[in-house]
Design a protein around this motif. Structure first.
Motif, short mmCIF file in Angstrom:
data_model
loop_
_atom_site.label_atom_id
_atom_site.label_comp_id
_atom_site.label_asym_id
_atom_site.label_seq_id
_atom_site.Cartn_x
_atom_site.Cartn_y
_atom_site.Cartn_z
N ARG A 472 1.36 5.72 -7.48
CA ARG A 472 2.64 7.47 -7.29
C ARG A 472 1.59 8.31 -7.18
O ARG A 472 1.80 9.80 -6.61
CB ARG A 472 3.41 6.88 -8.44
N GLY A 484 9.21 3.16 -7.36
CA GLY A 484 10.06 2.23 -7.26
C GLY A 484 11.11 2.74 -7.07
O GLY A 484 12.24 1.24 -7.12
N TRP A 485 11.61 3.34 -6.42
CA TRP A 485 13.13 3.65 -6.97
C TRP A 485 14.25 2.80 -5.37
O TRP A 485 12.99 2.53 -4.89
CB TRP A 485 13.37 5.09 -6.18
N ARG A 486 15.07 2.30 -6.02
CA ARG A 486 16.19 1.76 -4.76
C ARG A 486 17.21 2.29 -4.69
O ARG A 486 17.73 1.68 -6.54
CB ARG A 486 15.92 0.42 -5.10
N GLN A 493 8.79 -5.12 -8.66
CA GLN A 493 7.01 -4.71 -8.03
C GLN A 493 6.36 -5.87 -8.19
O GLN A 493 7.06 -6.40 -9.48
CB GLN A 493 7.16 -3.65 -7.64
N ARG A 592 -2.89 -8.77 -2.06
CA ARG A 592 -1.15 -8.73 -1.71
C ARG A 592 -0.82 -9.19 0.09
O ARG A 592 -0.24 -10.55 0.46
CB ARG A 592 -0.74 -8.05 -0.90
N GLU B 61 10.29 -5.37 0.65
CA GLU B 61 9.53 -5.00 -0.40
C GLU B 61 7.86 -5.46 0.16
O GLU B 61 7.67 -5.20 -0.74
CB GLU B 61 10.41 -6.28 -1.24
N LEU B 62 7.78 -6.61 0.83
CA LEU B 62 6.20 -6.56 1.11
C LEU B 62 5.74 -5.30 1.88
O LEU B 62 4.89 -4.99 2.47
CB LEU B 62 6.24 -7.98 2.08
N VAL B 64 7.08 -2.44 2.71
CA VAL B 64 6.32 -0.51 2.64
C VAL B 64 5.62 -0.56 0.69
O VAL B 64 5.20 -1.84 0.43
CB VAL B 64 8.17 -0.34 1.38
N ARG B 66 3.25 -0.22 -2.14
CA ARG B 66 4.24 -0.77 -3.69
C ARG B 66 4.40 0.88 -4.00
O ARG B 66 4.00 1.86 -4.30
CB ARG B 66 3.41 -1.01 -3.93
N ASP B 67 5.66 0.34 -4.96
CA ASP B 67 6.02 1.42 -6.15
C ASP B 67 6.45 2.34 -5.61
O ASP B 67 7.35 3.10 -5.69
CB ASP B 67 4.84 1.68 -6.69
N SER B 68 6.56 2.54 -3.55
CA SER B 68 7.90 3.80 -3.46
C SER B 68 8.71 3.65 -3.72
O SER B 68 9.08 2.27 -3.79
CB SER B 68 6.45 4.39 -1.38
N PRO B 69 9.56 4.66 -3.16
CA PRO B 69 10.86 4.65 -2.95
C PRO B 69 11.15 4.29 -1.38
O PRO B 69 10.63 4.39 -0.57
CB PRO B 69 11.80 6.44 -3.47
#
Lengths: 673, 526
Positions: A472, A484-486, A493, A592, B61-62, B64, B66-69
């Motif tokens: 971040r 990680g906002w949704r 995550q 990943r 989710e894969l 974007v 990681r941890d981004s909105p």
């Protein structure tokens, strides 16, 4: 008078000697192998001379090269440290023959004491209690016995034998080891005293004939006969016994005409009887505990008597308080003490009161041979540093030391740190109930410090949250937005780490306020790693409720059921080192998006031509990259290689077949898993 | 700079009432989102997973960073229409390799998407967002088996999507198509028009007609792998640029494509990397909107919980007080705010807002409209004062403004007020609604008053007993936020607490393109 001193050694002992040299104004010369070129002791020496190569026999054991280095650098004295040439009488003689000052006992004394067999005979003659030995292994009558190298030192070259059947093998092994380490394969045996304690007395003798003792050290906690915890005074030596031990030590020193700093070793049996078991003619690695409780700089005394000066006082200062030393080594107790190598990415021990010197008041002393960024290799012994605590009582010292070890951050190489902490906190250790078989009797000390399931999980979570915070903080866009906002939360995550117990997946989700909405850590079957990170598996919900107090790249503070716990996280590449009061662990993040291995399948002709040679047959197993056949075109030969391992499933062509570009030449099938 | 004060008092009864009403609406929203998330239901989801395939949100989710909105757009499309909630496709704004993109992901577990006009409309809305905001488009394609749009309403507009994507490319907004499953028939053209196409081995099937159709029409009997398989397209037809070994590999390749776009945003970045959060608790936004929309509320209370540092420099505070205008920053991006204050739009308010819209254009500052409008003042006096003229002035200013418009409907939007402040028909870049929001030509009270007056005029009975209640109920149901969002009259219903986050994501996305004000005239004082 010594003006410029060369230390024929490396690592922490070289730094230790240099520190005392600086304190009295002596200039310093280091010698170093290829691998040690950037070691701290080399950097801080006034002069340094390169000894090409890395193996000890090519470098630190080469007396001729070291003497040449002394001549070249203008050194007028040589200090051998411990190990290497420290107890090599020939080298000592060569040094004195070259007109240099030898910081150690006279060569003939070294020679006399160097052979353990000879030394024992001589000390027994002087009326001192020695263990009866068997100069030849064939003479062994009673078991258990210890097979020892006659030239052995520092615990190297020793083996315990409990049955006659294994004696020959042990003797051979010790011979090999001794020949390699000391250049002398002579071995002898002596009775092994069960539950013996290792007690040793520090002596310093001047050329004028006075001999002082500086109390005793106990070094009973050993692994494979190498000391890892040492202390002074011994918890089981009352003043009367100390008096006896010191008297015996002085007698031993006088018996051999000792000059310099030395150590007289005793075995103390459970009945309280002691036997003189050795006389070491060097400064010992564990000398700091004596320095702390007596306040005496032993290296300085060593330099003093080497210069021919008399000891400055008629009696040693009284012992004050208690000191405990641990040897922090790059080795993994959990894997048979396997030497660990790597880059020491971080090495920090908190609240150190001093280094390489006696301390003015109780506290922690660190004698480290390494610094951050050093490469820990395979060439030399695994000792990284000695950490010594001095406190009013033994219990205080143990607590101070274990606390400092827990807070220390040692990243990049596996160490015995957790074991040392467990020893120092062990009830038997704390009551003084130790002997040389302590580790064998207490296998529980091999458990990692970070043993509770929650401590492991929380460390994984902390590493993951630290990674999130770093991502971040460095995000090219939307940096100030919630992590990680949704608006339609669907998954977690995830991060997959390879940790001490195999791969684990960490899942977490932060809510709009940055609070931890949920988290979990689960073990991942290595065969199902490709499913990790998808949130398919719903982990069991036996995780303690956790609130994030703060999460930054290098520090994550969690509130775990009302208890606040801080985790320091240090990331080097894919590896996160997590340190907390609960223990430390290294977690390697797994990619990943692993590059999938190319699947076998049909291989096609790259261009029109004729099939040349065929090297495989249907059903044959082939490896990745293997040449299967050739295609000839325009007089050029093109090899057809297997893109992946597989089995030849179909071979529709023969040598000489004419093929168009794109024609199938061979079909590989994946190997059945 | 002025830091806003607050008069919100959590101890007052109205605070509790408002919070209770909002909580009820949020529960409805949560249920709608749950329906969208459920896709085609457990049976289809289980079958999908059993085939080793991922759900659209799992793929996203894969995909974007990681941890981004990630802001999902139009999540409840189809709500209240009889079609599945979400319309079988997920769209949103996400960050891939540091690049803000529009993401479109098919949900193959939802049957009948080809015949669902909302599915196409939702995707076209996403493509439109990409086009107007200069954002790359990443499409994760997987249609359900053998679909062909049978319904004329679905078939006629669907081609527009391919036109949109082709035009995106021409406008230098690249698109990446990742084919995870079938793209047969019309669907084949999406990977066709994309700049880069990734296909998953043994999964992607791209062809103009499926094997059965080909056999029926031509007698040819191709298997679907040779007809449109990923490997064929990667090695023979060239329709696939990248052949992925599996789904995860496909996502890797898609991310690689985006990284290699060498994307540069053309708009300004945030003024400060870590702007001050608002000084007041955003949770209080739940209790600021009145439970009864007839009770107006002060938009400054919203701004105090949305703008950076709660700082707001008001423009013309003493003039036309039913409209609040002024400047602030949101996640570091400067914004001009136009907000209804006391409901009714009068001449002074219209002139003030028109003036302010011109100022924002002159300074190339995006505009944020907070809509809460009970309508326009009516009556002879108002007409004499030029109500239509001034209303039209504002409409004209907003219509011709070229800086990006963001709109949030925080309360009512009745009558001209519903579009004067950049309502849907005025095509703001983004429009969101709070769950309590209502939009209609006029408020239910007025409608029923009008109806009863009309029935008296015509001398007929006012209808069945309770007809007034029926009118109110129907109007209530069909003017609600979910109902409107279900018909794609906005880009989503949002939790009021997320207002700042949603707007921050949009402002950053908008800055992907240049921000240019309308020219031609200087600022006209009115």
């Amino acid at each position: 008078m010594i003006r410029r001193l060369l230390v024929a050694n490396r690592g922490e002992i070289a730094r230790r000697v240099f520190a005392s040299c600086r304190a009295v104004g002596i200039e310093t010369v280091a010698v170093h192998s290829d691998a040690d070129a950037r070691a701290p002791y080399v950097t801080e020496a006034d002069y340094a001379v390169h000894l090409p190569g890395n193996s000890p026999t090519a470098t630190y054991l080469r007396g001729d090269l070291i003497l040449a280095a002394a001549r070249k650098s203008g050194a007028d004295a040589i200090h051998p440290g411990y190990g290497f040439l420290a107890e090599n009488a020939d080298f000592a003689a060569a040094v004195t023959d070259a007109g240099l000052t030898w910081v150690g006992p006279p060569p003939k004394v070294i020679a006399a004491l160097g052979s353990k067999i000879e030394a024992k005979a001589r000390l027994a003659e002087a009326g001192l209690p020695v263990l009866p030995g068997y100069p030849e292994p064939e003479l062994v009558e009673e078991y258990p016995v210890l097979v020892k190298a006659a030239a052995g030192a520092g615990g190297r070259g020793m083996r315990l034998v409990r049955e006659p059947e294994t004696l020959a093998e042990a003797v051979a092994a010790v011979r090999r080891d001794a020949a390699a380490a000391f250049g002398d394969g002579t071995v002898y045996c002596e009775p092994y005293v069960d539950r013996a304690r290792h007690i040793e007395v520090q002596v310093v003798a001047d050329a004028q004939g006075s001999v002082l003792t500086f109390g005793e050290r106990e070094c009973s906690v050993q692994r494979r006969h190498q000391k890892i915890v040492e202390e002074s005074p011994s918890p089981v030596v009352p003043p009367a016994l100390r008096e006896q031990l010191c008297t015996a030590a002085v007698a031993a020193a006088r018996a051999v005409g000792y000059v310099g700093v030395g150590t007289v070793e005793f075995l103390l049996d459970p009945a309280g009887d002691f036997y003189l078991s050795g006389f070491n003619t060097r400064i010992q690695a564990e000398h700091p505990v004596t320095e702390l409780v007596t306040g005496v700089d032993l290296i300085r005394l060593q330099l003093l008597v080497a210069e021919g000066s008399p000891l400055p006082y008629p009696a040693a200062p009284p012992m004050r308080g208690h000191a405990i030393e641990v040897r922090l080594c790059a080795e993994d107790p959990a894997y048979a003490w396997r030497s660990a190598t790597g880059v020491l990415h971080r090495f920090s021990v908190p609240e150190i009161a001093g280094e390489f010197r006696p301390l003015p008041q109780p506290g922690l002393r660190l004698d480290a041979g390494v610094g951050e960024g050093d490469v820990i290799g395979v060439h030399y012994d695994a000792l990284l540093a000695k950490l010594i605590a001095w406190a009013p009582s033994r219990y205080d010292a143990a607590r101070l030391l274990s606390g400092a070890l827990v807070r220390a951050e040692v990243h990049g190489v596996a160490t015995n740190r957790d074991l040392l902490v467990r020893v120092l906190r062990h009830p038997s250790f704390l009551t003084g109930d130790v002997d040389t078989a302590f580790l064998d009797r207490h296998p529980e000390v091999y458990a990692p410090l970070l043993s509770s399931v929650d401590a492991v999980r929380l460390s994984c979570l902390a590493a993951a949250l630290s990674g999130a915070a770093e991502r971040r903080a460095t995000a090219p866009v939307l940096r100030s937005l919630p992590s990680g906002w949704r608006n339609v939360p669907a998954g977690s995550q995830t991060t997959v780490y390879d940790g001490p117990a195999g791969p684990v997946e960490v899942g977490y989700r932060l809510d709009r306020a940055g609070e931890l909405a949920h988290w979990w850590v689960r073990a991942v079957d290595p065969d199902e790693l490709d499913l990790a990170g998808l949130g398919h598996v719903q982990p069991t919900d036996d995780h303690p409720p956790v609130a994030v107090v703060s999460a930054q790249r290098d520090r994550v503070v969690l509130d775990v059921t009302g208890i606040r716990l801080a985790f320091n996280v240090h990331r080097v590449g894919a590896v996160s080192y997590v340190d907390s009061r609960e223990g430390s662990m290294a977690l390697t993040e797994l990619p990943r998006f692993p590059r999938p291995a190319p699947e076998p399948g049909p291989l096609r002709a790259p261009l029109p031509g004729a099939v040349g040679r065929i090297m495989v047959a249907p059903g044959q197993r082939v490896g990745a990259g293997e040449v299967l056949m050739t295609v000839e075109a325009m007089t050029l030969e093109h090899p057809i290689q297997a893109p992946a391992a597989g089995v030849v499933a179909d071979l529709p062509v023969r040598p000489g077949s004419l093929v168009d570009a794109g024609a199938v030449l061979v079909v590989l099938a994946g190997e059945a898993r | 700079m002025t830091v806003l004060d607050t008069a919100v008092d959590p101890r007052t009864p109205s605070f509790a009432d408002n919070a209770a009403a909002m909580s009820h609406r949020l529960t409805e929203l949560a249920e709608a989102l749950e329906a969208a998330r459920a896709g085609g239901g457990e049976r289809y989801v289980t079958r999908h997973h059993a085939r080793g395939r991922l759900l659209p949100r799992e793929r996203i989710e894969l995909l974007v960073d990681r941890d981004s909105p990630f802001l999902e757009l139009s999540p409840v499309t189809g709500w209240g229409t009889g079609y599945p909630v979400g319309a079988g496709v997920v769209t949103g704004l996400g960050v891939i390799e540091g690049v803000e993109c529009v993401v479109v992901a098919d949900d193959a577990t939802v049957p009948g998407r080809a015949a669902n006009p909302y599915a196409a409309a939702k995707v076209r809305r996403a493509a439109r967002i990409a086009l107007t905001n200069r954002l790359p488009l990443v499409a994760l394609v997987e249609s359900d088996d053998g679909e062909a749009p049978a319904d004329l309403d679905a078939y006629v507009p669907v081609g527009g999507l391919y036109r949109d994507v082709a035009r995106l490319s021409a406008a230098r907004m690249p698109s990446v198509a990742v084919v995870f499953g079938n793209a047969v028939g019309d669907g084949a053209y999406l990977p066709g028009v994309a700049d880069c196409t990734v296909m998953v081995r043994n999964q992607a099937k791209v062809s103009l007609a499926g094997p059965a159709t080909v056999t029926a029409l031509t007698g040819e009997r191709p298997d679907d792998e040779s007809l449109g398989g990923a490997e064929m397209h990667a090695n023979t037809s060239g329709l696939a640029d990248f052949l992925a070994e599996d789904e995860r590999d496909a996502v890797r390749l898609a991310r690689q494509c985006v990284r290699r776009l060498n994307w540069r945003k053309l708009g300004p970045g945030p003024r400060s990397p870590l702007p001050e959060p608002p000084k007041y608790d955003p949770d209080e936004l739940l209790a600021i909107a009145s439970a009864d929309l007839r009770t107006s509320f002060d938009p400054r209370e919203v701004l105090a919980r949305v703008l950076d540092g709660s700082e707001f420099d008001e423009f013309k505070p003493g003039y036309g007080e039913a409209m609040v205008t002024g400047w602030g920053e949101l996640h570091g991006y400067p914004v001009g705010v136009v907000a209804n204050a006391r409901g009714l739009l009068g001449s002074a308010e219209a002139q003030k807002a028109a003036h302010f819209v011109q100022l924002a254009n002159a300074s190339e500052t995006p505009l944020l409209f907070l809509q809460n409008s009970a309508g326009q003042l009516a009556g002879a006096e108002q007409e004499r004062r030029g109500a239509v003229k001034h209303g039209a002035l504002l409409l004209s200013a907003v219509a011709n403004s070229t800086v990006p418009h963001l709109a949030v409907q925080v309360g009512a939007a009745y009558g001209v007020g519903s579009y004067a402040l950049s309502g849907r028909s005025f095509q703001p870049r983004f429009l969101f609604r709070w769950p309590n929001a209502r939009t209609a030509a006029m408020p239910p009270d007025q409608v029923s008053a009008l109806l009863s007056a009309l029935s008296q005029d015509t001398g007929r009975d006012g209808g069945e007993p309770g007809s007034d209640t029926l009118v109110r109920q129907r109007m209530g149901a069909e003017s609600g936020a979910l109902f409107l969002s279900g018909r794609l009259y906005d880009d989503g219903v949002i939790d009021p607490r997320d207002t700042r986050t949603v707007l921050g994501i949009c402002l950053s996305a908008i800055a992907s393109g240049p921000i240019e004000g309308a020219g031609g005239y200087g600022v006209l004082r009115m």
